[in-house]
Design a protein around this motif. Sequence first.
Motif, mmCIF file in Angstrom:
data_model
loop_
_atom_site.group_PDB
_atom_site.id
_atom_site.type_symbol
_atom_site.label_atom_id
_atom_site.label_comp_id
_atom_site.label_asym_id
_atom_site.label_seq_id
_atom_site.Cartn_x
_atom_site.Cartn_y
_atom_site.Cartn_z
ATOM 1 N N MET A 174 24.935 40.144 -12.224
ATOM 2 C CA MET A 174 25.913 40.107 -11.139
ATOM 3 C C MET A 174 27.336 40.284 -11.656
ATOM 4 S SD MET A 174 24.913 39.863 -7.966
ATOM 5 C CE MET A 174 23.845 41.193 -8.520
ATOM 6 N N GLU B 69 27.630 43.885 -11.991
ATOM 7 C CA GLU B 69 27.572 44.547 -10.685
ATOM 8 C C GLU B 69 28.865 44.353 -9.901
ATOM 9 O OE1 GLU B 69 24.694 44.077 -6.837
ATOM 10 O OE2 GLU B 69 23.730 44.527 -8.752
ATOM 11 N N ARG B 70 29.345 43.115 -9.839
ATOM 12 C CA ARG B 70 30.558 42.851 -9.061
ATOM 13 C C ARG B 70 31.783 43.502 -9.693
ATOM 14 N NH1 ARG B 70 28.867 36.557 -8.118
ATOM 15 N NH2 ARG B 70 27.564 36.906 -6.270
ATOM 16 N N PHE C 104 31.401 48.210 -7.766
ATOM 17 C CA PHE C 104 32.317 48.446 -6.652
ATOM 18 C C PHE C 104 33.392 49.468 -6.976
ATOM 19 C CE2 PHE C 104 29.948 44.899 -5.285
ATOM 20 C CZ PHE C 104 29.895 45.028 -3.913
ATOM 21 N N ALA D 209 36.083 38.788 -10.841
ATOM 22 C CA ALA D 209 35.008 39.571 -10.233
ATOM 23 C C ALA D 209 34.923 39.289 -8.741
ATOM 24 C CB ALA D 209 33.675 39.263 -10.914
ATOM 25 N N ALA D 210 35.056 38.008 -8.370
ATOM 26 C CA ALA D 210 35.000 37.656 -6.953
ATOM 27 C C ALA D 210 36.198 38.225 -6.198
ATOM 28 C CB ALA D 210 34.940 36.133 -6.792
ATOM 29 N N LYS E 19 35.704 42.093 -5.987
ATOM 30 C CA LYS E 19 34.618 42.449 -5.071
ATOM 31 C C LYS E 19 35.065 42.266 -3.631
ATOM 32 C CE LYS E 19 30.539 42.107 -2.785
ATOM 33 N NZ LYS E 19 30.372 41.826 -1.344
ATOM 34 N N SER F 21 35.588 45.641 -1.321
ATOM 35 C CA SER F 21 34.616 45.809 -0.237
ATOM 36 C C SER F 21 35.272 45.710 1.137
ATOM 37 C CB SER F 21 33.484 44.787 -0.362
ATOM 38 O OG SER F 21 33.961 43.465 -0.250
ATOM 39 N N SER G 43 25.489 41.948 -3.242
ATOM 40 C CA SER G 43 26.160 41.350 -4.405
ATOM 41 C C SER G 43 26.942 40.091 -4.038
ATOM 42 C CB SER G 43 27.106 42.358 -5.086
ATOM 43 O OG SER G 43 26.419 43.527 -5.445
ATOM 44 N N GLN H 149 32.073 35.267 -1.790
ATOM 45 C CA GLN H 149 33.164 35.516 -2.745
ATOM 46 C C GLN H 149 34.312 34.539 -2.516
ATOM 47 O OE1 GLN H 149 32.181 37.544 -5.122
ATOM 48 N NE2 GLN H 149 30.398 37.886 -3.808
#
Length: 379
Positions: free
Chosen positions: A239, A242-243, A247, A316-317, A320, A324, A363, A369
């Motif tokens: 993750m 991914e995050r 993105f 990352a949060a 993301k 997004s 994700s 998030q």
Amino acid sequence: MDFGWNTEQQARYAEVLAGVRAAFPQDRERDEQPFTREDWLGLGKLGVLGASVPERFGGGGLGALDTARVIEAVGEGCSSTGLVFAAAAHQFACARPILEFAEPAVQERLLPGLCSGALIAGNAMTEADAGSDVSRLAVTATPVEGGYVLDGTKSFVSNGPVADVYVTYATTDAKAAHLGLTGFVVDRDAPGVSAGPPFEKTGLLGCPAGTVSFDDCFVPASQVLGAPGLGSTVFQTSMAWERACLFALYLGVQQRLLDACTHHVRRRRQFQRRLSEFQAVSHRLAEMKLRLESGRLLLYRACWELDRDGDGALWAALSKLAVSEGVLESAMDAVRLFGARGYLREEGIEAALRDAVPGTLFSGTSDIQREIIARELGL
């Protein structure tokens, strides 16, 4: 602090962008269909599928930041956002866990094919009753001589209907909460594995997704990721990649939308004036640019933290969430700027809106998030 790209990085971005545009010219009918094996091999040849995998396995040997730039270039150049998402999920949710946690023999057997496009991987974590909360999975893994027997069904498996190999997670100790999860690599042709048909989805149509069931499926102990009970660690590691990196594809989409809208408002005239001369229009484009560049900075920071093994959970949060939600807002703005034409499939604008919606869900949802950010603030 350096905000520039060196010559090698600039050349790589330009090369990937040009290669993707040549290999995948915009075709609305093609973009609405699941990717083909030929498409997949094409991404492999461009170095997209294994950008972050070491060169000894056939990958690009890039760090997180340079890998994200590759994904961003593909997102900008390829109008089939579903295909780009499929490739990113394949790399970050599957190839990375195999690289970091699988036994050497499994790495040697799978990673070259995952990088070249000879193999397609599917990430099987989500279940019907386990979306945001994956601490207690219904799929179980029972220890037997030589390995484990998996039973249960996974849902929303990206690439699931066409994958050759799955990275999946199951409960090995129901009483141990997050320490009772274990990660596995499961071959598609293993007895007891069955993939359902592709879901009918709103967006990301280039990426087939569906259910994958395990019925008394034996998995050798050699295909455990890490060790029994480390499934949460394996998953959170994937993750992080991914995050931080996946993105970047939506940065590319935002750049594509911004370019299309800028061209449109300069060319389109109403009331004897170009649309770009109306303040309401120019300010909307300014907001699109602000979202894009803000998201870029946050995403690059998250990747930088990942490259230096820093504590990147907060970044990352933040990235993301910003990227997004930003691409969703900008896709809606693009529809408004194109007017009725933005609602027609032939322009590709409405497709970008449909493709943006799931980015706020997979994700970890936007609200998840926000929860992570609040936790990192000590709240």
